[in-house]
Design a protein around this motif. Structure first.
Motif, PDB file in Angstrom:
ATOM      1  N   LYS A 117     -94.821  79.523  71.442  1.00  0.00           N
ATOM      2  CA  LYS A 117     -93.675  79.113  72.257  1.00  0.00           C
ATOM      3  C   LYS A 117     -93.982  79.130  73.750  1.00  0.00           C
ATOM      4  O   LYS A 117     -93.506  78.284  74.497  1.00  0.00           O
ATOM      5  CB  LYS A 117     -92.477  80.022  71.960  1.00  0.00           C
ATOM      6  CG  LYS A 117     -91.209  79.626  72.697  1.00  0.00           C
ATOM      7  CD  LYS A 117     -90.033  80.432  72.208  1.00  0.00           C
ATOM      8  CE  LYS A 117     -88.801  80.259  73.071  1.00  0.00           C
ATOM      9  NZ  LYS A 117     -88.443  78.872  73.360  1.00  0.00           N
TER      10      LYS A 117
ATOM     11  N   GLN B 142     -97.413  75.002  57.343  1.00  0.00           N
ATOM     12  CA  GLN B 142     -96.345  75.725  58.022  1.00  0.00           C
ATOM     13  C   GLN B 142     -96.970  76.756  58.961  1.00  0.00           C
ATOM     14  O   GLN B 142     -98.080  77.203  58.740  1.00  0.00           O
ATOM     15  CB  GLN B 142     -95.471  76.459  57.013  1.00  0.00           C
ATOM     16  CG  GLN B 142     -94.553  75.595  56.186  1.00  0.00           C
ATOM     17  CD  GLN B 142     -93.667  76.466  55.302  1.00  0.00           C
ATOM     18  OE1 GLN B 142     -94.151  77.337  54.600  1.00  0.00           O
ATOM     19  NE2 GLN B 142     -92.375  76.227  55.351  1.00  0.00           N
TER      20      GLN B 142
ATOM     21  N   GLU C 138     -92.451  81.753  64.972  1.00  0.00           N
ATOM     22  CA  GLU C 138     -92.060  80.686  65.901  1.00  0.00           C
ATOM     23  C   GLU C 138     -92.317  81.075  67.352  1.00  0.00           C
ATOM     24  O   GLU C 138     -92.390  80.221  68.229  1.00  0.00           O
ATOM     25  CB  GLU C 138     -90.582  80.340  65.694  1.00  0.00           C
ATOM     26  CG  GLU C 138     -90.312  79.621  64.384  1.00  0.00           C
ATOM     27  CD  GLU C 138     -88.826  79.485  64.087  1.00  0.00           C
ATOM     28  OE1 GLU C 138     -88.032  80.224  64.711  1.00  0.00           O
ATOM     29  OE2 GLU C 138     -88.475  78.665  63.229  1.00  0.00           O
ATOM     30  N   GLN C 139     -92.478  82.366  67.608  1.00  0.00           N
ATOM     31  CA  GLN C 139     -92.739  82.835  68.970  1.00  0.00           C
ATOM     32  C   GLN C 139     -94.202  82.634  69.385  1.00  0.00           C
ATOM     33  O   GLN C 139     -94.512  82.591  70.577  1.00  0.00           O
ATOM     34  CB  GLN C 139     -92.428  84.330  69.082  1.00  0.00           C
ATOM     35  CG  GLN C 139     -90.981  84.705  68.819  1.00  0.00           C
ATOM     36  CD  GLN C 139     -90.813  86.211  68.731  1.00  0.00           C
ATOM     37  OE1 GLN C 139     -91.659  86.967  69.218  1.00  0.00           O
ATOM     38  NE2 GLN C 139     -89.740  86.654  68.105  1.00  0.00           N
TER      39      GLN C 139
ATOM     40  N   MET D  50     -84.736  83.015  65.933  1.00  0.00           N
ATOM     41  CA  MET D  50     -86.159  82.634  65.894  1.00  0.00           C
ATOM     42  C   MET D  50     -86.965  83.737  65.211  1.00  0.00           C
ATOM     43  O   MET D  50     -86.863  84.897  65.561  1.00  0.00           O
ATOM     44  CB  MET D  50     -86.676  82.435  67.324  1.00  0.00           C
ATOM     45  CG  MET D  50     -88.129  82.027  67.388  1.00  0.00           C
ATOM     46  SD  MET D  50     -88.763  81.980  69.087  1.00  0.00           S
ATOM     47  CE  MET D  50     -87.753  80.676  69.769  1.00  0.00           C
TER      48      MET D  50
END
Length: 259
Positions: free
Chosen positions: A9, A164, A5-6, A1
């Motif tokens: 999360k 994105q 992406e964290q 990851m």
């Protein structure tokens, strides 16, 4: 990851903004570490520019102070490299197209990758012209974060489909700055975006209080705060770190508290 992406999360994200080099590069470095420890999920670092058209007077003044203090893009890259030795909080550069163009797209994005910058936000880059820098972002793995605003109109869905990382939703018309009242435009934008993508939405421009942050977090994935923090930096100068850290902790709690 990867680091981006964290960001979203573990629930709602709190994203503080500071101007790099205000009041000096050493204080900025301490602020990044302090805000990361206080729960910031992503930190936006503004690269000072002489004509920051999207900024209100608070952040404009911060840019002027940083430039007068001698900060450069290279000194900011060097600072991020130092930060990355001990801190893995995601970092986004917020800048304008002219400084990146002047630096050279390839060189700028290569340095972003090498230093450990994760994303790039360019308020004055129209969506239709992103093609001039997007290939370099892809080459070096840097996410180009799009902005949508109440004036984006029918383009909102088009921008969202290509997004994105996350989508920066400008809460209301005008430049950055603390606002007493934030209307419903942001929620309407998020609802439209949700119909075409599951890319997270973060709301910025005008948010300063825990109550506002909590209200925005109720329908968005993240909350961005800049002017309220930059004003604190202006007020306390090199002694600002504990004040900002406490504020970030409070705001992170506010966006998390909606659960």
């Amino acid at each position: 990851m990867n680091r981006m992406e964290q960001v979203f999360k573990n629930g709602k994200a709190f994203i503080p903004f500071i101007t790099a080099g205000d009041p000096d590069i050493e204080t900025t470095e301490r602020l990044v570490h302090g805000m990361a420890e206080a729960g910031a999920d992503l930190i936006e670092l503004g690269i000072p520019f002489s004509d920051p058209v999207a900024e209100g007077p608070v952040i404009q003044a911060a840019s002027s102070r940083a430039l007068a203090g001698g900060v450069t893009t290279d000194s900011i890259f060097a600072m991020v490299r130092r930060i990355r030795k001990t801190c893995q909080v995601p970092i986004a550069f917020m800048t304008y197209i002219n400084p990146v163009f002047s630096y050279g797209y390839d060189r700028f994005l290569e340095n972003c990758e090498e230093a450990g910058v994760d994303a790039l936000i360019i308020p004055d880059l129209p969506f239709e012209e992103r093609g001039e820098i997007l290939p370099f972002c892809r080459k070096y793995g840097i996410m180009l974060v799009p902005l949508v605003s109440p004036t984006s109109g029918s383009r909102i869905e088009t921008i969202a489909r290509e997004a994105q990382g996350f989508i920066y939703c400008v809460s209301s018309m005008g430049v950055t700055g603390v606002r007493e009242h934030i209307g419903n435009e942001a929620e309407e934008m998020v609802n439209r975006i949700r119909k075409v993508t599951d890319v997270p939405c973060a709301i910025g421009f005008g948010i300063s209080t825990p109550e506002q942050a909590s209200r925005m977090a109720a329908f968005a994935d993240g909350v961005i705060v800049g002017s309220a923090i930059v004003r604190m930096v202006e007020q306390y100068g090199a002694d600002c770190v504990p004040h900002v850290v406490e504020y970030v902790r409070m705001m992170k709690h506010a966006v998390s508290d909606i659960y």
